[in-house]
Design a protein around this motif. Sequence first.
Motif, PDB file in Angstrom:
ATOM      1  N   LEU A 133       0.913  -1.220   0.017  1.00 13.45           N
ATOM      2  CA  LEU A 133      -0.012  -0.143  -0.064  1.00 13.45           C
ATOM      3  C   LEU A 133       0.847   1.224   0.082  1.00 13.45           C
ATOM      4  N   VAL A 134       1.937   1.338   0.880  1.00 13.90           N
ATOM      5  CA  VAL A 134       2.962   2.367   0.818  1.00 13.90           C
ATOM      6  C   VAL A 134       3.501   2.637  -0.840  1.00 13.90           C
ATOM      7  N   GLU A 135       3.725   1.456  -1.402  1.00 15.23           N
ATOM      8  CA  GLU A 135       4.474   1.643  -2.663  1.00 15.23           C
ATOM      9  C   GLU A 135       3.477   2.165  -3.499  1.00 15.23           C
ATOM     10  N   ASN A 136       2.100   1.526  -3.552  1.00 16.68           N
ATOM     11  CA  ASN A 136       0.947   2.096  -4.297  1.00 16.68           C
ATOM     12  C   ASN A 136       0.722   3.454  -4.077  1.00 16.68           C
ATOM     13  N   GLN A 137       0.730   4.045  -2.678  1.00 16.62           N
ATOM     14  CA  GLN A 137       0.470   5.546  -2.571  1.00 16.62           C
ATOM     15  C   GLN A 137       1.519   6.318  -3.184  1.00 16.62           C
ATOM     16  N   ALA A 138       3.021   5.943  -2.978  1.00 15.24           N
ATOM     17  CA  ALA A 138       4.002   6.437  -3.548  1.00 15.24           C
ATOM     18  C   ALA A 138       3.720   6.773  -5.133  1.00 15.24           C
TER      19      ALA A 138
END
Length: 163
Positions: A133-138
């Motif tokens: 999710l953090v990668e997707n958010q970035a």
Amino acid sequence: MCTCFFVPSAYSASVARTPDPTEVPLPFDLDDGDKAPAVAGENDGKPTSASVAAEKAVERRGRPRKWESDAERKRAYRERLAADFAEPDRLRRELRNERRRVAARDRELAQLRGDLERNEAEIVALGREKEDLVENQASLEQRLGFFEAKAARSRGSRYGFLS
């Protein structure tokens, strides 16, 4: 001539031969003929066989007594013998109860270990999901920045600010 000495057992002095009469026995501690008192203080004022036996055990410590008759000596011997034979039954019952408690704790421990393993696996899975999710958010923030910049350029070119 026989010189016989009475040697009291150290075991009998250190371990009570009967359970505490004030304790209410558990259902699985009772023999078939025994009945548990309905109330803990039901036998108040009445001596129980256990309390009488405990008092007699206290009286018999120390030097052996001189018996008034041979019958009394034999009766006392039979009582001691019966107490010695009753002791293994009590110990077996206590051992059985302790084994039940240990088995219940082992089951509970196995259940808790299973819960711990499931929770640890869930924590690992949630950690991976968080990283995704953090990668997707970035990547979404990067795309948003790109589109905001593109929108700003298109607004500026519309009004003639940018060429």
